[in-house]
Design a protein around this motif. Structure first.
Motif, PDB file in Angstrom:
ATOM      1  N   GLY A  71       0.671  -1.230  -0.065  1.00 33.23           N
ATOM      2  CA  GLY A  71       0.095   0.098  -0.034  1.00 33.23           C
ATOM      3  C   GLY A  71       0.890   1.242  -0.053  1.00 33.23           C
ATOM      4  O   GLY A  71       1.425   1.445   1.018  1.00 33.23           O
ATOM      5  N   HIS A  72       0.876   2.032  -1.246  1.00 34.07           N
ATOM      6  CA  HIS A  72       1.558   3.022  -1.189  1.00 34.07           C
ATOM      7  C   HIS A  72       1.117   4.350  -1.818  1.00 34.07           C
ATOM      8  O   HIS A  72       1.746   5.458  -2.001  1.00 34.07           O
ATOM      9  CB  HIS A  72       2.964   2.782  -2.006  1.00 34.07           C
ATOM     10  N   LEU A  95      -1.149  13.859   2.460  1.00 35.23           N
ATOM     11  CA  LEU A  95      -1.011  12.818   1.575  1.00 35.23           C
ATOM     12  C   LEU A  95       0.461  12.242   1.713  1.00 35.23           C
ATOM     13  O   LEU A  95       1.298  13.202   1.974  1.00 35.23           O
ATOM     14  CB  LEU A  95      -1.075  13.262   0.182  1.00 35.23           C
ATOM     15  N   VAL A  96       0.970  10.939   1.575  1.00 35.28           N
ATOM     16  CA  VAL A  96       2.223  10.566   1.867  1.00 35.28           C
ATOM     17  C   VAL A  96       2.935  10.420   0.568  1.00 35.28           C
ATOM     18  O   VAL A  96       2.231   9.796  -0.342  1.00 35.28           O
ATOM     19  CB  VAL A  96       2.076   9.204   2.667  1.00 35.28           C
ATOM     20  N   TYR A  97       4.136  10.971   0.378  1.00 34.34           N
ATOM     21  CA  TYR A  97       4.878  10.457  -0.746  1.00 34.34           C
ATOM     22  C   TYR A  97       5.811   9.299  -0.211  1.00 34.34           C
ATOM     23  O   TYR A  97       6.561   9.314   0.768  1.00 34.34           O
ATOM     24  CB  TYR A  97       6.061  11.599  -1.092  1.00 34.34           C
ATOM     25  N   PRO A  98       5.669   8.271  -0.904  1.00 28.86           N
ATOM     26  CA  PRO A  98       6.188   6.914  -0.366  1.00 28.86           C
ATOM     27  C   PRO A  98       7.498   6.384  -0.750  1.00 28.86           C
ATOM     28  O   PRO A  98       8.198   5.665  -0.553  1.00 28.86           O
ATOM     29  CB  PRO A  98       5.074   5.819  -1.167  1.00 28.86           C
ATOM     30  N   TRP A  99       8.032   7.255  -2.079  1.00 26.77           N
ATOM     31  CA  TRP A  99       9.170   6.600  -2.945  1.00 26.77           C
ATOM     32  C   TRP A  99      10.483   7.344  -2.139  1.00 26.77           C
ATOM     33  O   TRP A  99      11.016   8.115  -2.651  1.00 26.77           O
ATOM     34  CB  TRP A  99       8.996   7.157  -4.345  1.00 26.77           C
ATOM     35  N   ILE A 100      10.946   6.784  -1.057  1.00 22.23           N
ATOM     36  CA  ILE A 100      11.880   7.340  -0.252  1.00 22.23           C
ATOM     37  C   ILE A 100      13.170   6.457  -0.376  1.00 22.23           C
ATOM     38  O   ILE A 100      13.242   5.430  -0.314  1.00 22.23           O
ATOM     39  CB  ILE A 100      11.410   7.303   1.387  1.00 22.23           C
ATOM     40  N   GLY A 123       5.605   0.924   1.726  1.00 22.96           N
ATOM     41  CA  GLY A 123       4.634  -0.261   0.844  1.00 22.96           C
ATOM     42  C   GLY A 123       5.497  -1.500   0.307  1.00 22.96           C
ATOM     43  O   GLY A 123       4.926  -2.111  -0.453  1.00 22.96           O
ATOM     44  N   VAL A 124       6.778  -1.317   0.251  1.00 21.14           N
ATOM     45  CA  VAL A 124       7.577  -1.922  -0.422  1.00 21.14           C
ATOM     46  C   VAL A 124       8.577  -2.462   0.550  1.00 21.14           C
ATOM     47  O   VAL A 124       8.780  -3.868   1.091  1.00 21.14           O
ATOM     48  CB  VAL A 124       8.216  -1.326  -1.696  1.00 21.14           C
ATOM     49  N   ALA A 125       9.719  -1.785   0.956  1.00 20.34           N
ATOM     50  CA  ALA A 125      10.889  -1.760   1.997  1.00 20.34           C
ATOM     51  C   ALA A 125      10.503  -1.698   3.136  1.00 20.34           C
ATOM     52  O   ALA A 125      11.186  -2.345   4.227  1.00 20.34           O
ATOM     53  CB  ALA A 125      12.339  -1.187   1.482  1.00 20.34           C
ATOM     54  N   ARG A 126       9.434  -0.775   3.220  1.00 17.74           N
ATOM     55  CA  ARG A 126       8.942  -0.558   4.683  1.00 17.74           C
ATOM     56  C   ARG A 126       7.407  -0.724   4.602  1.00 17.74           C
ATOM     57  O   ARG A 126       6.748  -0.572   3.710  1.00 17.74           O
ATOM     58  CB  ARG A 126       9.268   1.063   5.024  1.00 17.74           C
ATOM     59  N   ALA A 131      -2.878  -1.077   6.542  1.00 26.41           N
ATOM     60  CA  ALA A 131      -2.857  -1.209   7.781  1.00 26.41           C
ATOM     61  C   ALA A 131      -3.513   0.125   8.624  1.00 26.41           C
ATOM     62  O   ALA A 131      -3.999   1.027   7.534  1.00 26.41           O
ATOM     63  CB  ALA A 131      -1.397  -1.209   8.328  1.00 26.41           C
ATOM     64  N   ASP A 132      -3.849   0.072   9.902  1.00 26.87           N
ATOM     65  CA  ASP A 132      -4.719   1.316  10.374  1.00 26.87           C
ATOM     66  C   ASP A 132      -3.607   2.153  10.767  1.00 26.87           C
ATOM     67  O   ASP A 132      -4.010   3.571  10.945  1.00 26.87           O
ATOM     68  CB  ASP A 132      -5.256   0.963  11.343  1.00 26.87           C
ATOM     69  N   ARG A 133      -2.173   2.110  10.551  1.00 32.92           N
ATOM     70  CA  ARG A 133      -1.066   3.036  11.013  1.00 32.92           C
ATOM     71  C   ARG A 133      -0.142   2.925  10.140  1.00 32.92           C
ATOM     72  O   ARG A 133       0.287   1.824   9.433  1.00 32.92           O
ATOM     73  CB  ARG A 133      -0.786   3.293  12.381  1.00 32.92           C
ATOM     74  N   ILE A 134       0.492   4.039   9.723  1.00 30.88           N
ATOM     75  CA  ILE A 134       2.045   4.283   8.704  1.00 30.88           C
ATOM     76  C   ILE A 134       2.832   5.168   9.582  1.00 30.88           C
ATOM     77  O   ILE A 134       2.615   6.095   9.972  1.00 30.88           O
ATOM     78  CB  ILE A 134       1.410   4.599   7.175  1.00 30.88           C
ATOM     79  N   LEU A 135       3.884   4.762   9.578  1.00 34.25           N
ATOM     80  CA  LEU A 135       5.123   5.761  10.011  1.00 34.25           C
ATOM     81  C   LEU A 135       5.958   6.149   8.902  1.00 34.25           C
ATOM     82  O   LEU A 135       6.335   5.478   8.037  1.00 34.25           O
ATOM     83  CB  LEU A 135       6.081   4.777  10.716  1.00 34.25           C
TER      84      LEU A 135
END
Length: 353
Positions: A71-72, A95-100, A123-126, A131-135
């Motif tokens: 989920g990204h 909004l979360v930028y996921p490509w870290i 959503g890939v390496a992290r 889920a109900d939470r994301i760090l």
């Protein structure tokens, strides 16, 4: 916290409980309210990418950890923040930028974290947004969506950004120079809408599903091709009636990549985005004689995501269809199954209760 994750060695998602992380330093914890479903997750669930005669690229060999919470495309509410976080209020929607990336290599230092060779993508390496939470490791990866619908905003973290990044690799062009978009599911539809929004008038949409093509025409495609036989290149030439200056391939399998190369005009560009797999065999002499550019494209940069949001806020990007679902085990599983089967006209976005 609750997550819907893929165990190692399985393709069946499971509901799992993990400790809810306490943010440290610059970390920010969000309660997930929306999570878009991307076709990339079907490959992550399968555990590999198809490399044609080279076999399978197994994601565990690339360091992807299982059990994997995918989920990204995430919109969430800021719930807690580390002591070094500034500028993000508790209770705000982001909004979360996921490509870290790693933050230290040349690509990261140049603002191209999506090109980092040691990427730490959410959503890939992290753990990601099923889920109900994301760090999130730093508040710079959190974008204010303003008055945008959070369902639509969630899709911009991948669908919108991937389309914009690919379109940016072929523009600027004369507005009536034919551009072909192969595969008009969620991302391809966004590319059609983005090309139209940026003033391009000659866009040919290609897909197996007539429903997808109808939506593409409504979003600005000037012509369309239904994939029905083995001569995709011939069908595209007939529909376009002119040399093709650019092809953006959101499928990128053996059939579509070969057709993309065949229809290009001299000096044309093919941008390969999809991850359906296989391999492309082309005559090396034609690469030189046709002066063709073949370029891969993977999502986009943080600055490009800001540009996508700005276009959306200005009303310059038409909203693609968003299909609602529940962010639970059944919702995630069914959505991935639908994507794998094909024919989803738009983007599935799951909402928490």
């Amino acid at each position: 916290m609750r997550a819907f994750a893929v165990p190692e060695g399985s393709t069946a998602l499971s509901e799992m409980e993990f400790p809810t992380p306490t943010p440290q330093g610059t970390e920010v914890l969000l309660r997930v309210s929306r999570s878009g479903v991307c076709h990339t997750d079907t490959h992550l669930r399968a555990g590999y990418y198809d490399l044609g005669r080279r076999g399978k690229l197994r994601l565990t060999d690339r360091g992807v950890p299982y059990p994997l919470t995918m989920g990204h495309e995430v919109v969430g509410v800021v719930e807690a923040a580390g002591p070094d976080v500034e500028g993000v209020a508790l209770g705000s929607t982001r909004l979360v930028y996921p490509w870290i990336g790693c933050g230290e290599c040349a690509a990261c230092l140049a603002g191209r974290e999506n090109a980092c060779p040691a990427g730490r993508n959410l959503g890939v390496a992290r753990p990601g947004g099923y889920a109900d939470r994301i760090l999130v490791p730093h508040p710079r990866y959190l974008l204010d969506i303003g008055d945008l619908d959070p369902d639509w905003a969630a899709t911009m973290a991948c669908s919108g950004l991937t389309a914009y990044g690919a379109v940016s690799k072929v523009l600027p062009l004369p507005p009536d120079s034919p551009v072909v978009v192969i595969g008009v599911g969620g991302v391809g539809l966004t590319a059609v809408a983005t090309l139209h929004a940026l003033g391009h008038r000659a866009v040919c949409a290609v897909d197996r599903e007539e429903g997808n093509l109808a939506v593409a025409r409504g979003l600005g495609a000037s012509t369309s091709v239904a994939v029905t036989g083995d001569d995709l290149a011939g069908d595209v030439r007939k529909a376009v009636g002119a040399p093709v200056v650019a092809v953006i391939d959101f499928v990128n399998n053996e059939q579509t990549a070969s057709a993309a190369f065949e229809v290009l005009a001299k000096g044309g560009t093919m941008v390969q985005v999809g991850l359906f797999g296989g391999e492309l065999t082309i005559p090396t002499a034609l690469l030189a004689l046709k002066m063709v550019t073949v370029q891969g494209s993977f999502v986009g940069t943080l600055s490009e995501l800001h540009e996508v949001l700005e276009l959306a806020e200005q009303g310059r990007i038409p909203r693609i269809p968003v299909i609602a679902g529940e962010l639970d085990l059944e919702g995630v599983t069914d959505s991935l199954d639908r994507l794998a089967a094909g024919g989803v006209a738009g983007r599935i976005v799951l909402s928490s209760a």
